[in-house]
Design an enzyme around this catalytic site. Structure first.
Site, PDB file in Angstrom:
ATOM      1  N   GLY A   1      45.368 -89.801 -55.106  1.00 46.40           N
ATOM      2  CA  GLY A   1      45.053 -89.789 -56.528  1.00 46.40           C
ATOM      3  C   GLY A   1      43.687 -90.364 -56.871  1.00 46.40           C
ATOM      4  O   GLY A   1      42.824 -90.586 -56.009  1.00 46.40           O
ATOM      5  N   ILE A   2      43.507 -90.610 -58.158  1.00 53.23           N
ATOM      6  CA  ILE A   2      42.245 -91.155 -58.671  1.00 53.23           C
ATOM      7  C   ILE A   2      41.959 -92.520 -58.058  1.00 53.23           C
ATOM      8  O   ILE A   2      40.809 -92.872 -57.803  1.00 53.23           O
ATOM      9  CB  ILE A   2      42.315 -91.269 -60.207  1.00 53.23           C
TER      10      ILE A   2
ATOM     11  N   TYR B   1      45.026 -83.501 -59.853  1.00 52.79           N
ATOM     12  CA  TYR B   1      44.821 -84.930 -59.626  1.00 52.79           C
ATOM     13  C   TYR B   1      45.585 -85.745 -60.654  1.00 52.79           C
ATOM     14  O   TYR B   1      45.874 -85.275 -61.760  1.00 52.79           O
ATOM     15  CB  TYR B   1      43.323 -85.279 -59.655  1.00 52.79           C
ATOM     16  N   CYS B   2      45.946 -86.969 -60.284  1.00 46.25           N
ATOM     17  CA  CYS B   2      46.645 -87.890 -61.182  1.00 46.25           C
ATOM     18  C   CYS B   2      46.358 -89.308 -60.695  1.00 46.25           C
ATOM     19  O   CYS B   2      45.558 -89.506 -59.782  1.00 46.25           O
ATOM     20  CB  CYS B   2      48.142 -87.592 -61.223  1.00 46.25           C
ATOM     21  N   THR B   3      46.999 -90.288 -61.290  1.00 48.12           N
ATOM     22  CA  THR B   3      46.626 -91.683 -61.027  1.00 48.12           C
ATOM     23  C   THR B   3      46.736 -92.063 -59.556  1.00 48.12           C
ATOM     24  O   THR B   3      45.759 -92.464 -58.923  1.00 48.12           O
ATOM     25  CB  THR B   3      47.485 -92.632 -61.883  1.00 48.12           C
TER      26      THR B   3
END
Length: 296
Positions: free
Chosen positions: A212-213, A184-186
């Protein structure tokens, strides 16, 4: 009255003339008074720009008129106004600098060979089915995870995206290679590539958080598996997904919870570190404490 908005999007798609796209995007942003950062490569576009709502809407409409960008997943959020100091539109060899462009294969359908995309509700279904087997793997720089992360996530020791290759080749995560790993990432772009790199290095059951988040937080707020604040690369510095969210970060001066990063006062360092508003107002802890210019 001006309504400041920030939008974030990326699209992996072959672009035969990145320089032409760069000129078009710069002209389009300037015509609509937008500022921010746009990176373009032969593999697509990655953009974060902000401005007044009506200007941003015009930018989006025109960008979507270009067929390869028509279905880009554009994420909107409220800005503060003047959220970016300038407009930067650049062509680079990689949209995300993992330094292995030869491993990334992109078609009109996007990045090939990556992890399975999971929408927020599908992610919860996986966790319900596989329980503690599931591992969250943070695809951001370690600093970003200081103020917020998926619950129980593995946080690689990375200062920049370039560090990920050494990290996943180090052997320290080999015990995860046969477990379900959710990257996961932004906004999702880093995981498009990271999941490919992990699969290429023997991770067999790899997923990526679709959108993403940002999309996960929009869906579940403070009631899901995300804890804390989300680091963002604009004037806001951080956002939360609901009232009462508490940052996971701690002030280096007093230890109080804070999501606020500041730059080290040592001009030769300028590293970002966590310092609460009270310590800032009192003039305490002006440097990060780790650089050469820090007090003994």
């Amino acid at each position: 009255m001006a309504i400041p908005k920030i939008l974030l999007f990326y699209k992996f798609t072959p672009l035969p003339d990145p320089e032409a796209i760069r000129l078009w995007q710069r002209t389009l942003c300037e015509a609509n008074n937008l500022r921010g950062r746009i990176i373009i490569s032969e593999d697509g576009i990655n953009a974060t720009v902000g401005g007044d709502l009506d200007d941003v809407k015009r930018y989006v409409r025109t960008t979507r008129e270009y067929a390869p960008f028509k279905d880009a997943d554009i994420k909107w959020s409220d800005g503060l106004g003047d959220d970016f100091p300038r407009l930067s539109v650049k062509v680079r060899p990689e949209l995300v600098t993992f330094t292995v462009p030869e491993e990334v294969k992109v078609t009109a359908d996007g990045v090939q060979g990556g992890g399975v995309h999971l929408k927020p509700e599908q992610l919860h279904e996986l966790v319900e089915a596989r329980g503690e087997e599931v591992v969250f793997f943070d695809g951001r720089n370690a600093m970003e995870a200081e103020i917020g992360r998926m619950r129980g996530a593995v946080i690689p020791n990375t200062d920049t995206t370039r560090d990920f290759i050494d990290e996943i080749e180090s052997g320290k995560y080999d015990d995860l290679k046969n477990r379900p790993v959710v990257t996961y990432c932004t906004g999702g772009i880093r995981c498009e590539v990271l999941s490919v790199l992990m699969k290429n290095r023997g991770f067999t059951d790899v997923y990526q958080m679709d959108g993403g988040i940002v999309r996960y937080g929009e869906k579940y707020g403070n009631d899901g598996l995300w804890d804390g604040s989300l680091y963002v690369f604009d004037k806001r510095m951080h956002i939360e997904f609901g009232q009462g969210a508490e940052s996971l970060g701690s002030c280096v001066g007093c230890g109080e919870r804070t999501p606020v990063f500041v730059n080290c006062a040592n001009l030769a360092c300028r590293k970002q570190y966590l310092r609460c508003e009270q310590c800032t107002e009192a003039g305490r802890v002006p440097t990060c404490g780790q650089c050469e210019g820090a007090p003994a």
